[in-house]
Write a protein that holds these residues in place. Sequence first.
Motif, short mmCIF file in Angstrom:
data_model
loop_
_atom_site.label_atom_id
_atom_site.label_comp_id
_atom_site.label_asym_id
_atom_site.label_seq_id
_atom_site.Cartn_x
_atom_site.Cartn_y
_atom_site.Cartn_z
N UNK A 34 1.61 -28.15 -77.63
CA UNK A 34 2.69 -27.81 -78.24
C UNK A 34 3.95 -27.67 -77.62
N UNK A 35 4.13 -28.58 -76.58
CA UNK A 35 5.23 -28.83 -75.73
C UNK A 35 5.77 -27.77 -75.00
N UNK A 36 4.89 -27.01 -74.52
CA UNK A 36 5.25 -25.70 -73.70
C UNK A 36 4.82 -26.42 -72.05
N UNK A 37 5.51 -25.45 -71.34
CA UNK A 37 5.03 -26.17 -69.84
C UNK A 37 3.76 -25.21 -69.36
N UNK A 38 2.91 -25.97 -68.83
CA UNK A 38 1.49 -25.22 -68.59
C UNK A 38 1.48 -24.87 -67.38
N UNK A 39 1.11 -23.42 -67.24
CA UNK A 39 1.40 -22.75 -65.99
C UNK A 39 0.01 -22.19 -65.54
N UNK A 40 -0.20 -21.49 -64.57
CA UNK A 40 -1.73 -20.80 -64.23
C UNK A 40 -1.17 -19.49 -64.17
N UNK A 41 -2.19 -18.39 -64.02
CA UNK A 41 -1.91 -17.24 -64.11
C UNK A 41 -0.99 -16.32 -63.21
N UNK A 42 -0.15 -17.17 -62.37
CA UNK A 42 0.73 -16.53 -61.49
C UNK A 42 2.07 -17.40 -61.99
N UNK A 43 2.04 -18.18 -63.05
CA UNK A 43 3.33 -18.98 -63.79
C UNK A 43 3.65 -20.00 -62.81
N UNK A 44 2.82 -20.62 -61.98
CA UNK A 44 3.01 -21.94 -61.36
C UNK A 44 2.60 -23.03 -62.10
N UNK A 45 3.35 -24.04 -61.99
CA UNK A 45 3.01 -25.43 -62.87
C UNK A 45 2.08 -26.15 -61.72
N UNK A 46 1.58 -27.29 -62.23
CA UNK A 46 0.96 -28.08 -61.46
C UNK A 46 1.32 -28.79 -60.41
N UNK A 47 2.71 -28.69 -60.34
CA UNK A 47 3.49 -29.22 -59.18
C UNK A 47 3.94 -28.16 -58.22
N UNK A 48 3.50 -28.30 -56.88
CA UNK A 48 3.83 -27.24 -56.06
C UNK A 48 5.38 -26.90 -55.97
N UNK A 49 5.55 -25.60 -55.90
CA UNK A 49 7.26 -25.33 -55.60
C UNK A 49 7.68 -25.22 -57.11
N UNK A 50 7.16 -25.59 -58.15
CA UNK A 50 7.62 -25.73 -59.52
C UNK A 50 7.08 -24.72 -60.44
N UNK A 51 7.78 -23.56 -60.84
CA UNK A 51 7.23 -22.52 -61.71
C UNK A 51 8.02 -22.47 -62.84
N UNK A 52 7.50 -21.80 -63.96
CA UNK A 52 8.06 -21.80 -65.39
C UNK A 52 7.97 -20.36 -65.95
N UNK A 53 8.95 -19.65 -66.71
CA UNK A 53 8.59 -18.53 -67.30
C UNK A 53 9.44 -18.46 -68.74
N UNK A 54 9.00 -17.40 -69.57
CA UNK A 54 10.00 -17.47 -70.52
C UNK A 54 9.36 -18.16 -71.87
N UNK A 55 10.26 -18.51 -72.71
CA UNK A 55 10.06 -19.27 -73.77
C UNK A 55 9.41 -20.65 -73.76
N UNK A 56 9.81 -21.21 -72.44
CA UNK A 56 9.23 -22.62 -72.39
C UNK A 56 7.61 -22.76 -71.92
N UNK A 57 6.96 -21.55 -71.77
CA UNK A 57 5.70 -21.35 -71.52
C UNK A 57 4.88 -20.48 -72.70
N UNK A 58 3.20 -20.71 -72.63
CA UNK A 58 2.80 -19.87 -73.85
C UNK A 58 3.22 -18.35 -73.81
N UNK A 59 2.92 -17.85 -75.29
CA UNK A 59 3.14 -16.30 -74.99
C UNK A 59 4.31 -16.03 -76.00
N UNK A 60 4.54 -14.77 -76.42
CA UNK A 60 5.46 -14.55 -77.21
C UNK A 60 7.00 -14.82 -76.72
N UNK A 61 7.83 -15.21 -77.66
CA UNK A 61 9.06 -15.49 -77.30
C UNK A 61 10.00 -14.33 -77.24
#
Length: 462
Positions: free
Chosen positions: A288-315
Amino acid sequence: MANYDVIVIGAGPGGYVCAIRCAQLGLKTACVESRETLGGTCLNVGCIPSKAMLHASEMYHEAHTHFETMGLMGVSPKVDLGKMLEYKQSTVESNTKGIEFLFKKNKVDWLKGHGKVAGKGKVEVAGEIHEAKHIVIATGSEAASLPGIEIDEERVVTSTGALELKSVPKKMVVIGAGVIGLEMGSVYSRLGSDVTVLEFLDVITPGMDGEVQKSFQKMLTKQGINFTLGAAVQGVQKLKSKLKVTYKLRKDDSDGAIDADVVLVATGRKPYTDGLGLAEAGVEMTERGQIKTDAHLATNIEGIWAIGDVITGPMLAHKAEDEGMAVAETIAGQKGHVNYKVIPGVIYTSPEVASVGQTEEQLKEEGRAYTVGKFPFMGNARAKSHFTGDGFVKLLADKETDRILGAHIIGPMAGDLIHEICVGMEFGAAAEDIARTCHAHPTFSEAVREAALACGDGAIHA
């Protein structure tokens, strides 16, 4: 070039909160923002300005409906939309300047310009490279449209354009019966527009408790807002003096059309990730064009995190804020956490609508035994004195343990009342815990206690 512990890209509610919390935890922090002001969509063209317009239109409505009844006599006020927009903008400016002050207070550097991941631990801003051990993507979302509809932000508008209209339209068509559409539709309805809402589904506010949906639609209809449900919008034709919205009714595939002076496209939002260099950095995305994160909001690339509307969940701004604090705490070596089961949702119409936890429909679907406690605001003395007796509080509790599973409120101050339940749910409270807590009289919050009592032996004033 500057070196940081953390660079946050985006200064909306998630981004600026994350940056401030990082700085408070001793991390050298910068926040990237391309707007001339901080606060993102929420403070500049979203949550805050829309609430100012909602408040102004509600005061106008009160003056025309209840002032005389309360003995407040005099000439009824008229709408000066230009002056109202000035008030709205002053509200925005006071909030955005407040964020600037907080950045300076907490020693957060504002890197002005468009941010882009330029390699491991590198962020490019306005042609300059900055290095950081951690990068947090918090770029939010943008309005989503429908195929074949051209947004010009003058006659065919998103919420951004709806907050800048030069005059009150005689006829407004709102495409989408979600939060944004109903809030802005109610503003212009109160100011004198003939408002019609077209919704693709057969209900308004999708995902909300079914009983609340039905009651809410009835109340808005009573206020003068028209609804056409099950309508698949086909397009918006721009004629010289009007707009023509065409649609098909899903129930029988029949064609429909409606004229408008302004069309508000409120069909949701989509993550804003363009130009961030995520693909080049190898950041994994969802379908759906969102950044994929784990349970700790980390992406698959070490040192890059994502939060808010760019990831899954309510905007939601407050969901982004919680995630921003959680990421900051995790980066600082603490145990950052977000309880996604206790995130309230609010619609700031009049009456307000608020919810948290599960709906009755969800509980039935999972086969869980539950009890329902309801209390109408018509039985609340404070609500009746404020002409706000419509609506109710609905509490859902586990049938065996009495633990609160969800709450749904439609009525005065619903967006504030819901937090008593949120706190209760965080601590695993039972409905009886709410029922046995003394509530001041006369307050709107007594309706929450009465609903909790209704989960047991029964409400007192119902």
